[in-house]
Every structure is written in structure tokens, then in C-alpha cells.
Design an enzyme around this catalytic site. Structure first.
Site, PDB file in Angstrom:
ATOM      1  N   ARG A 181     -10.573 -11.100   1.997  1.00 20.64           N
ATOM      2  CA  ARG A 181     -11.539 -12.020   1.490  1.00 20.64           C
ATOM      3  C   ARG A 181     -10.701 -13.494   1.407  1.00 20.64           C
ATOM      4  NH1 ARG A 181     -11.850  -8.936  -4.191  1.00 20.64           N
ATOM      5  NH2 ARG A 181     -11.690  -7.193  -2.504  1.00 20.64           N
ATOM      6  N   LYS A 230       0.802  -1.118  -0.031  1.00 23.71           N
ATOM      7  CA  LYS A 230      -0.066   0.010   0.038  1.00 23.71           C
ATOM      8  C   LYS A 230       0.890   1.360  -0.011  1.00 23.71           C
ATOM      9  CE  LYS A 230      -3.949  -1.651   2.584  1.00 23.71           C
ATOM     10  NZ  LYS A 230      -4.944  -1.351   1.624  1.00 23.71           N
TER      11      LYS A 230
HETATM   12  N1  BES Z   1      -8.119  -3.381   4.223  1.00 23.28           N
HETATM   13  C1  BES Z   1      -8.471  -3.126   2.921  1.00 23.28           C
HETATM   14  C2  BES Z   1      -9.485  -2.147   2.811  1.00 23.28           C
HETATM   15  C3  BES Z   1      -9.298  -0.933   3.164  1.00 23.28           C
HETATM   16  C4  BES Z   1      -9.012   0.333   2.604  1.00 23.28           C
HETATM   17  C5  BES Z   1     -10.424  -0.429   4.294  1.00 23.28           C
HETATM   18  C6  BES Z   1      -9.063   1.408   2.952  1.00 23.28           C
HETATM   19  C7  BES Z   1     -10.271   0.737   4.933  1.00 23.28           C
HETATM   20  C8  BES Z   1      -9.687   1.644   4.050  1.00 23.28           C
HETATM   21  C9  BES Z   1      -8.209  -4.258   2.107  1.00 23.28           C
HETATM   22  O1  BES Z   1      -7.643  -5.288   2.598  1.00 23.28           O
HETATM   23  C10 BES Z   1      -7.795  -3.934   0.869  1.00 23.28           C
HETATM   24  O2  BES Z   1      -6.743  -3.377   0.731  1.00 23.28           O
HETATM   25  N2  BES Z   1      -8.740  -3.935  -0.294  1.00 23.28           N
HETATM   26  C11 BES Z   1      -8.348  -3.554  -1.747  1.00 23.28           C
HETATM   27  C12 BES Z   1      -8.748  -4.635  -2.584  1.00 23.28           C
HETATM   28  C13 BES Z   1      -8.692  -4.468  -4.093  1.00 23.28           C
HETATM   29  C14 BES Z   1      -6.972  -4.647  -4.303  1.00 23.28           C
HETATM   30  C15 BES Z   1      -9.405  -5.078  -4.887  1.00 23.28           C
HETATM   31  C16 BES Z   1      -9.023  -2.050  -1.710  1.00 23.28           C
HETATM   32  O3  BES Z   1      -9.985  -1.943  -1.310  1.00 23.28           O
HETATM   33  O4  BES Z   1      -8.200  -1.356  -2.429  1.00 23.28           O
HETATM   34 ZN    ZN Z   2      -5.693  -5.277   1.912  1.00 21.21          ZN
END
Ligand code: BES
Ligand code: ZN
Ligand code: ZN
Length: 482
Positions: free
Chosen positions: A334, A260
Site C-alpha cells: 500500500r 515474515k
Molecule cells: N505481500 C503481502 C501479502 C500476501 C501475504 C500475499 C500472503 C500473498 C500471501 C503483503 O505485503 C503483506 O504482508 N500484507 C500484510 C498486511 C498486514 C501487515 C496488515 C498481511 O496480509 O499480512
Molecule cells: Zn508485506
């Protein structure tokens, strides 16, 4: 913090502040033997959220705080909660140690719900993470003087408020102090203090044997071992209802090899908020029982990059045998939920199953921080959660999962892939669609709490940058409704 309950005619004991409520057009009644300047009493306008603090001229309290509830016809649980929390905030501002709520009337509002909302507001309003601070000064004792029906409601409210605060403490605790093993410790503590709750913990060896390759793939890059926590609340009298709550327990989500951006990465200590909510629910069940058999599953791990970490493109096998291409290691929630849901569907076989997860950034775009997204395979279940959301002011809004979303999650090398193609959009729905492959025929709802778990608007008893404990009040209310 100590919360005490007394009846209206019990002797008033000394405390720093007495709190009384008032409605438009009705004179505020003070307990016998308590006096404040007449001018203060008569000039106070009881609009919702208004407050006035004044010195007491007679009685065991140093000061008296009047808080307005607005028009009696318009009172709802939320403004009672907020009024109670406003009082705690005022006490904290004045550095008081003990406060007393005096609630002689329920202004035509259901007395039980009045009491519950009053106590929820007081308990949640008093939340503060001070485990890591030197100073221990602050509010120590809260007493409620109420009539009998309000008192019964307030007892529930104290338990529910405490469950919410537990979830928030787990959420707000930094990720180096709240690791998967710490969530295990918290679950064990809850089970130890309750006769109706037991806990089983699966370690990595056990999960490997069971074939939970999807869950295990997420923590390959972490030194902290993953766990699957299984809490069970067994009611004394069996009603036949069995539900399962599943909470995402990523104690830190760096994204893994699909790292990230660093700007907001520290917020990913909150990626265990679903798990925190499940623990909060069980904390409530340990003090107010439920006739429903409740199972809580928390898959918990850390998502970090490392030489051993899962790489984009790697193939893993889930508990139900489906092979998943991990195209993005940041879509890890997921992956841990997949095995937990498949385990619940096969081994627990509940009548209904609800998962809570900070699953997608997309839900923050769609619904912001005040609303949780819900989707699943059962309209009645979805609707009951929407209704519970209205009653608790933990709002829930339905999002669709259509066949296209499910098709998008099919893999090329394996059965599934963990992200959809770039042009599909609907990130929250495709996340839900992926999960749908693991629930079998079980009625299921998925709550995407990525927006509502932290950073919500100020509501006196919660709000701002910290965790909200979302899900605890919602699911307790849902349990009551079935
Ligand atoms: N934990 C994150 C989701 C998240 C992002 C929660 C920002 C709160 C604030 C999750 O694991 C994630 O990174 N999801 C990705 C999915 C994508 C790669 C399909 C996302 O939402 O960008
Ligand atoms: Zn994630
Ligand atoms: Zn995550």
C-alpha cells in the site's frame, strides 16, 4: 515456441500430431487425406475433457488426438481453452516437437471467441519456465488450421496467451533474477518492440525530487534501487478514453523489520504479480492494438530488513502530502501504491484507474485462490471488472470499503497509519481503504490478487504452485468492453 496460422484449405504439412475436436452426437471430421482406425474414431465419446490418441494410417501426421468438447449447447470459452491445453499436455507427455490443430467447426459457438479461446488454451498450456534448465527439448511448433473468422480470433488468442505467459515467466523467475531493475529492462523491451508504446522510468533521485517518500521508504533496507515505471500505449485514433493500470511490483517481500515467518517466505517472489500483469497487458497491446489510451504504472522495489530499513513507527510523506505512520513494515504494498496512485490521479488524470496487487493475506482467507477481490469508489467500474471476470474465467468478487474502514486508517502522529487496529478485522477492506486516500476523485478499482496470482487449482492451461498471470486476460477483456 513458434505459433503459425493457416487456413483450412492450405496444404497440410508434416507434424507429429494432429488435434481435432468433437462434440456429443456429432461425428468427428478429419481433414481430407487423413485416416485413423475406424474403431478409434467411432468409439470415441466426445465428453468435455475426454481425449484419445491414436496412430494415423494415412496423411502427414504421425498420430491423431481427439479431444471432446461435450454437448454443443454447453460449450463455453473455458472448456475450449482447457481442451486446447489438454492437447498440448498430451504432446509434451509424448515428447513431440510439432503439433497441428485442425478446427473446421465452431459447433454453434461464436467463431471469433472459439478461435481466441482455442489459441489462448494452446499458448497458455504450453507455458513452462525453462530459462534455468539445461535441457532444451520439447514442443517447438504449433500450427492452427482454421476458417477465417476462427483465425482472426486465434490471432488475438495467441497475443493474449503470450501476454499471460510473459507475466507468468516474470512471476516464476526467482527474486535474485527478477529484481526491480529487471522489471525495468522488461518494460523497456516491450516499448522498444512497439510503435505505439513508450516508457519512462523514474529512478530514486527523480522520485525523491517528486516527493514520493512513501514509495521510497519500502526499499531503504535493500541494496536494489527502487523505480517507478510508466508505460504508455497511445492509439492511432484517439477515442478520448484513457485508463491507467497500476501494478504492485515488490520483487521480494520479506516483511522488512516486521519480518515474515520463514515457512512460506520464498513465495514472496510473487509479490510483483500485479506489476507482471501490467507488463503482460502491454505485451498484448504491442501486438493487438486498442483504441484506448492505456497507461501502466509499476512501482517496484524490494522489502528487506537492514540497519537503514524503515522501522515500525517511522513517519513518511507521500506524493500527495499525506503523512503516514508505518506501523508495520510488512504492509508495504500500500505504501508503494499510494505514491503511484496519487501520481496517476494528479498527472495522468485517467477516466478510470485499476490497481492490481498481492496486497493482503486476508483475501486468500476470504476468497481462496480462484477469485480476485475487487473494491473501489465506482460501482460501474467494479461491475465491469466482475463481468470481464466472468467472460475470461478470471473470476472477480466485490468486497466492501465502508467509512469505518477508512476511519481505521487515520493516524495518531500523522494523517494516516498503514495498518488498522487489531480488532477491526476485514484486512483486505482496510488495505483498500488506505489506498482510497490517494486516488482523489478518479474512478478507481483495486484488485487484490494475493490469492489468485499463484497456487490456483489445476485447469490444464494453468494451475498448481506456479504463477497464473492473473489480470492480463481480465484487463484486456475490460479494455475491449469500454
Ligand atoms: N505481500 C503481502 C501479502 C500476501 C501475504 C500475499 C500472503 C500473498 C500471501 C503483503 O505485503 C503483506 O504482508 N500484507 C500484510 C498486511 C498486514 C501487515 C496488515 C498481511 O496480509 O499480512
Ligand atoms: Zn508485506
Ligand atoms: Zn507485499
Amino acid at each position: 515456441m513458434k505459433f503459425l496460422q493457416k487456413s483450412l484449405n492450405a496444404k497440410l504439412t508434416k507434424s507429429d500430431l494432429l488435434i481435432v475436436f468433437g462434440c456429443h452426437g456429432k461425428k468427428i471430421k478429419l481433414p481430407q487425406g487423413v485416416k485413423i482406425p475406424v474403431s478409434a474414431l467411432e468409439s470415441f465419446v466426445c465428453s468435455s475433457g475426454q481425449k484419445r490418441i491414436t496412430d494415423s494410417i494415412k496423411g502427414p501426421f504421425q498420430r491423431v488426438l481427439m479431444v471432446g468438447l461435450g454437448e454443443s449447447k454447453k460449450i463455453d470459452a473455458e472448456n475450449i481453452r482447457r481442451a486446447a491445453a489438454i492437447a498440448v499436455k498430451e504432446a509434451r507427455k509424448n515428447k513431440l516437437e510439432s503439433i497441428t490443430y485442425w478446427a473446421a467447426k465452431n459447433y454453434g459457438f461464436d467463431a471469433g471467441i472459439f478461435g481466441q479461446a482455442l489459441a489462448e488454451g494452446a499458448v497458455m498450456g504450453s507455458y513452462r519456465l525453462d530459462d534455468f534448465k539445461k535441457s532444451t527439448e520439447g514442443l517447438k511448433k504449433v500450427t492452427f488450421h482454421t476458417g477465417e473468422i476462427i483465425k482472426r480470433g486465434a490471432k488475438r488468442g495467441i497475443a493474449i496467451g503470450n501476454g499471460n505467459c510473459l507475466a507468468r515467466r516474470l512471476q516464476d523467475t526467482p527474486a535474485n533474477k527478477m529484481r526491480p531493475r529487471d522489471l525495468v529492462r522488461e518494460a523497456r523491451k516491450i516499448a522498444k518492440n512497439s510503435v505505439s508504446i513508450s516508457v519512462k522510468v523514474f529512478d530514486e533521485g527523480a522520485m525523491k525530487k517528486m516527493g514520493m517518500g512513501s514509495l521510497l521508504s519500502v526499499s531503504e533496507g535493500s541494496f536494489e534501487p527502487a523505480y517507478l515505471i510508466h508505460l504508455i500505449h497511445r492509439p492511432k485514433a484517439k477515442t478520448g478514453n484513457k485508463v491507467c493500470f497500476v501494478g504492485k511490483g515488490l520483487t521480494f517481500d520479506s516483511g522488512g523489520i516486521s519480518l515474515k515467518p520463514s515457512g512460506k517466505m520464498h513465495e514472496m517472489k510473487y509479490d510483483m504479480s500485479g506489476g507482471a500483469a501490467v507488463l503482460g497487458v502491454f505485451d498484448v497491446l504491442s501486438s493487438i492494438s486498442s483504441d484506448v489510451e492505456v497507461h501502466g504504472l509499476i512501482p517496484t522495489s524490494e522489502n528487506l530488513p537492514d540497519g537503514k530499513a524503515t522501522k515500525p513507527g517511522d513517519l513518511v510523506t507521500a506524493y500527495n502530502g499525506l503523512k503516514i505512520e508505518v506501523l508495520n513494515t510488512d504492509a508495504e504494498g500500500r505504501l508503494i501504491l499510494a505514491d503511484a496512485l496519487a501520481y496517476a490521479a494528479k498527472k495522468i488524470r485517467p477516466d478510470a484507474m485499476v490497481d492490481l496487487a498481492t496486497l493482503t493475506g486476508a483475501v486468500v482467507v476470504a476468497l481462496g485462490h480462484e477469485i480476485t477481490g475487487v473494491m473501489g469508489n465506482d460501482d460501474d467500474l467494479t461491475q465491469s471488472l466482475v463481468e470481464a471476470g466472468k467472460r475470461t474465467s478470471e473470476m472477480v468478487w466485490p468486497l466492501p470499503i465502508i467509512d469505518l474502514h477508512k476511519k481505521e486508517m487515520k493516524g495518531i502522529v500523522g494523517d494516516l497509519r498503514n495498518i488498522s487496529g487489531p480488532a477491526t478485522g476485514a484486512g483486505s477492506s482496510t488495505g483498500g481503504a488506505f489506498l482510497s486516500y490517494f486516488v482523489g476523485e478518479t474512478p478507481w478499482a483495486h484488485l487484490d490478487i494475493a490469492g489468485s496470482a499463484w497456487g490456483a487449482a489445476q485447469r490444464d492451461y494453468q494451475g498448481g504452485e506456479q504463477g497464473t498471470g492473473v489480470g492480463v486476460r481480465l484487463l484486456i477483456d475490460y479494455l475491449e468492453s469500454i
